[in-house]
Design a protein around this motif. Structure first.
Motif, PDB file in Angstrom:
ATOM      1  N   UNK A 150      97.174 155.803 -21.482  1.00  0.00           N
ATOM      2  CA  UNK A 150      95.904 156.486 -21.182  1.00  0.00           C
ATOM      3  C   UNK A 150      94.924 155.614 -20.392  1.00  0.00           C
ATOM      4  N   UNK A 151      94.703 154.328 -20.787  1.00  0.00           N
ATOM      5  CA  UNK A 151      93.790 153.518 -19.967  1.00  0.00           C
ATOM      6  C   UNK A 151      94.254 153.372 -18.510  1.00  0.00           C
ATOM      7  N   UNK A 152      95.593 153.322 -18.284  1.00  0.00           N
ATOM      8  CA  UNK A 152      96.072 153.184 -16.893  1.00  0.00           C
ATOM      9  C   UNK A 152      95.833 154.486 -16.118  1.00  0.00           C
ATOM     10  N   UNK A 153      95.986 155.643 -16.798  1.00  0.00           N
ATOM     11  CA  UNK A 153      95.698 156.920 -16.124  1.00  0.00           C
ATOM     12  C   UNK A 153      94.215 157.008 -15.764  1.00  0.00           C
ATOM     13  N   UNK A 154      93.350 156.556 -16.677  1.00  0.00           N
ATOM     14  CA  UNK A 154      91.900 156.589 -16.402  1.00  0.00           C
ATOM     15  C   UNK A 154      91.548 155.647 -15.257  1.00  0.00           C
ATOM     16  N   UNK A 155      92.185 154.464 -15.246  1.00  0.00           N
ATOM     17  CA  UNK A 155      92.012 153.542 -14.114  1.00  0.00           C
ATOM     18  C   UNK A 155      92.427 154.203 -12.804  1.00  0.00           C
ATOM     19  N   UNK A 156      93.518 154.975 -12.883  1.00  0.00           N
ATOM     20  CA  UNK A 156      94.029 155.651 -11.687  1.00  0.00           C
ATOM     21  C   UNK A 156      93.011 156.649 -11.136  1.00  0.00           C
ATOM     22  N   UNK A 201      87.995 156.339  -5.245  1.00  0.00           N
ATOM     23  CA  UNK A 201      87.640 155.356  -4.200  1.00  0.00           C
ATOM     24  C   UNK A 201      88.210 155.788  -2.845  1.00  0.00           C
ATOM     25  N   UNK A 202      89.452 156.304  -2.860  1.00  0.00           N
ATOM     26  CA  UNK A 202      90.067 156.772  -1.599  1.00  0.00           C
ATOM     27  C   UNK A 202      89.212 157.867  -0.967  1.00  0.00           C
ATOM     28  N   UNK A 203      88.763 158.823  -1.791  1.00  0.00           N
ATOM     29  CA  UNK A 203      87.942 159.940  -1.286  1.00  0.00           C
ATOM     30  C   UNK A 203      86.606 159.405  -0.764  1.00  0.00           C
ATOM     31  N   UNK A 204      85.967 158.513  -1.539  1.00  0.00           N
ATOM     32  CA  UNK A 204      84.674 157.947  -1.138  1.00  0.00           C
ATOM     33  C   UNK A 204      84.770 157.131   0.133  1.00  0.00           C
ATOM     34  N   UNK A 205      85.870 156.363   0.272  1.00  0.00           N
ATOM     35  CA  UNK A 205      86.077 155.549   1.480  1.00  0.00           C
ATOM     36  C   UNK A 205      86.198 156.458   2.707  1.00  0.00           C
ATOM     37  N   UNK A 230      76.723 156.619 -13.760  1.00  0.00           N
ATOM     38  CA  UNK A 230      78.005 157.235 -14.136  1.00  0.00           C
ATOM     39  C   UNK A 230      78.684 156.489 -15.271  1.00  0.00           C
ATOM     40  N   UNK A 231      78.693 155.129 -15.187  1.00  0.00           N
ATOM     41  CA  UNK A 231      79.318 154.319 -16.251  1.00  0.00           C
ATOM     42  C   UNK A 231      78.578 154.534 -17.574  1.00  0.00           C
ATOM     43  N   UNK A 232      77.236 154.622 -17.505  1.00  0.00           N
ATOM     44  CA  UNK A 232      76.413 154.853 -18.705  1.00  0.00           C
ATOM     45  C   UNK A 232      76.817 156.164 -19.382  1.00  0.00           C
ATOM     46  N   UNK A 233      76.872 157.256 -18.598  1.00  0.00           N
ATOM     47  CA  UNK A 233      77.235 158.563 -19.173  1.00  0.00           C
ATOM     48  C   UNK A 233      78.696 158.586 -19.639  1.00  0.00           C
ATOM     49  N   UNK A 234      79.559 157.926 -18.866  1.00  0.00           N
ATOM     50  CA  UNK A 234      80.981 157.865 -19.234  1.00  0.00           C
ATOM     51  C   UNK A 234      81.155 157.236 -20.623  1.00  0.00           C
ATOM     52  N   UNK A 235      80.414 156.142 -20.882  1.00  0.00           N
ATOM     53  CA  UNK A 235      80.559 155.404 -22.145  1.00  0.00           C
ATOM     54  C   UNK A 235      80.234 156.268 -23.361  1.00  0.00           C
ATOM     55  N   UNK A 258      86.753 163.320 -15.259  1.00  0.00           N
ATOM     56  CA  UNK A 258      85.857 163.797 -14.182  1.00  0.00           C
ATOM     57  C   UNK A 258      84.852 162.705 -13.801  1.00  0.00           C
ATOM     58  N   UNK A 259      84.251 162.072 -14.811  1.00  0.00           N
ATOM     59  CA  UNK A 259      83.247 161.040 -14.535  1.00  0.00           C
ATOM     60  C   UNK A 259      83.863 159.836 -13.825  1.00  0.00           C
ATOM     61  N   UNK A 260      85.098 159.461 -14.201  1.00  0.00           N
ATOM     62  CA  UNK A 260      85.725 158.298 -13.553  1.00  0.00           C
ATOM     63  C   UNK A 260      86.103 158.596 -12.108  1.00  0.00           C
ATOM     64  N   UNK A 261      86.534 159.839 -11.824  1.00  0.00           N
ATOM     65  CA  UNK A 261      86.782 160.205 -10.414  1.00  0.00           C
ATOM     66  C   UNK A 261      85.477 160.094  -9.629  1.00  0.00           C
ATOM     67  N   UNK A 262      84.397 160.588 -10.224  1.00  0.00           N
ATOM     68  CA  UNK A 262      83.079 160.546  -9.573  1.00  0.00           C
ATOM     69  C   UNK A 262      82.630 159.096  -9.332  1.00  0.00           C
ATOM     70  N   UNK A 263      82.824 158.229 -10.349  1.00  0.00           N
ATOM     71  CA  UNK A 263      82.473 156.808 -10.205  1.00  0.00           C
ATOM     72  C   UNK A 263      83.273 156.189  -9.055  1.00  0.00           C
TER      73      UNK A 263
END
Length: 397
Positions: free
Chosen positions: A254-260, A266-270, A295-300, A310-315
């Motif tokens: 799960x942590x690796x999927x969230x990292x993904x 980042x690809x979309x933002x770039x 975003x990190x604040x709300x994610x936590x 959703x929040x991690x994609x946005x971050x």
């Protein structure tokens, strides 16, 4: 004359594709090798505390070699420097395969990565200029993120199947990167005839540090990218502790999927930054930097998987939009003052020192027993305030 210019452009665009291919393979190898080597440490019963040391020797190589790698990148054709660096990574991966101490092998890979970085970013400014440089950076970041995603997954999956096979695949991938480097055109040396004596080399590097940190625009870029990458590596470790605590999920996947999700964002933002931001409008990226912290604040504070995704994609989207224009600004201004290779070496030093400092603070907070959610909230709030402060300072200047 026109035909020769056309041939030159075509060579350069082929060169750009070779750079992107080499970068993809090199970054894929780096990420697959990390997980394959971690699996080897487990299989050979190394103590758990030894695992973070792998990351430390890698980052340490960047910091120790920072005074020299920029000059190396500017004193030889950058495509050849990249080939040599990937050769070092190949040697490191192969040595782990053949049973040499994994920390020694991984240190070699770290030295290769440190040598590779100023050349890979510096060559973009030699193959293209201006607003095309922002687009080239977008391509470079996108290929890197794709390699991080695929390499991490491949390293873990292959290591579950067979650790030695996983390490062998990493060595083969680095070999592919060396071959891709052969297709980069031999460009003129950026700054020939520099001294190779230790004193002048370190003097030249610290002079480049002084020039870039004194210039308002490059200092702004260096501070922004250092904070971003320091925060990024800390978020990766935060996720590992946050998932079981906030979601009650105890697996490793799960942590690796969230990292993904962050990487996909980042690809979309770039891509968005390449279309919407130019070197003249770099300040447009700053609100995105502030929103990363929010975003990190709300994610936590989340307790369910879907809003966390959703929040991690946005971050990630905000991160890509924030960091790509700052990288392009540093390359363009750095090329005009101290040479692109030196500029990237100074940037690497800043980013890696920021990573060590932020990870140190994070470890300290965990050690003294601060709850993970409180660490995440505090971390997000501090990051938002730091970027807001940087933006206010830049506008006053």
């Amino acid at each position: 004359m026109h035909e020769s210019a056309h041939t030159n452009n075509s060579l350069r665009s082929k060169g750009m594709m070779a750079v992107i291919a080499a970068q993809f393979l090199s970054a894929f190898g780096d990420n697959a090798l990390l997980f394959a080597t971690l699996a080897l440490l487990k299989a050979e019963f190394y103590p758990d505390w030894s695992q973070p040391i792998l990351q430390m020797v890698f980052v340490g190589a960047y910091i120790i070699f920072a005074p020299f790698v920029g000059q190396v990148a500017d004193s030889f054709p950058k495509g050849r420097v990249m080939m040599f660096a990937n050769g070092l990574k190949l040697l490191g991966a192969a040595s782990i395969c053949f049973g040499i101490n994994p920390f020694i092998g991984y240190t070699l890979v770290g030295i290769g990565a440190a040598s590779y970085s100023p050349a890979k970013y510096g060559i973009l400014g030699e193959l293209t200029t201006g607003d095309k440089l922002v687009k080239a950076n977008g391509l470079m970041e996108s290929s890197t993120i794709a390699a991080i995603l695929l390499g991490s997954v491949a390293g873990g999956v292959l290591a579950d199947w067979h650790v030695l096979a996983a390490l062998g695949v990493c060595a083969v991938v680095y070999g592919g990167a060396v071959v891709a480097n052969l297709f980069i055109p031999r460009l003129p040396v950026a700054r020939p005839g520099q001294s190779w004596r230790f004193g002048p080399m370190t003097g030249s590097f610290f002079n480049a540090c002084r020039v870039l940190w004194r210039n308002g625009e490059t200092r702004f870029s260096l501070m922004g990218t250092s904070m971003f990458w320091g925060a990024g590596v800390t978020l990766r470790f935060l996720l590992v502790l946050w998932v079981p605590m906030a979601l009650g999920i105890t697996d490793n996947a799960t942590p690796t999927y969230l990292n993904a999700m962050v990487a996909v964002g980042i690809v979309v933002g770039a891509g968005a930054a390449a279309k919407l931001v130019t070197l003249e409008t770099v300040a447009r990226c700053m609100p995105a930097g502030i929103l990363i912290g929010v975003g990190v604040l709300f994610f936590s504070l989340q307790h369910a998987l879907l809003p966390a995704y959703v929040l991690l994609i946005l971050i990630g989207i905000l991160g890509g939009f924030f960091v790509v224009p700052l990288n392009a600004l540093l390359q363009e201004r750095g090329k005009q003052t101290v040479g692109a290779g030196n500029a990237i070496a100074v940037q690497n030093l800043g980013e890696n020192v920021a990573m060590l400092l932020m990870l140190g603070l994070y470890s300290l907070a965990v050690k003294v027993g601060v709850p993970v959610v409180a660490i995440g909230v505090g971390f997000g709030a501090l990051f938002a305030l730091a970027i807001a402060g940087l933006w206010i300072w830049q506008r006053r200047r």
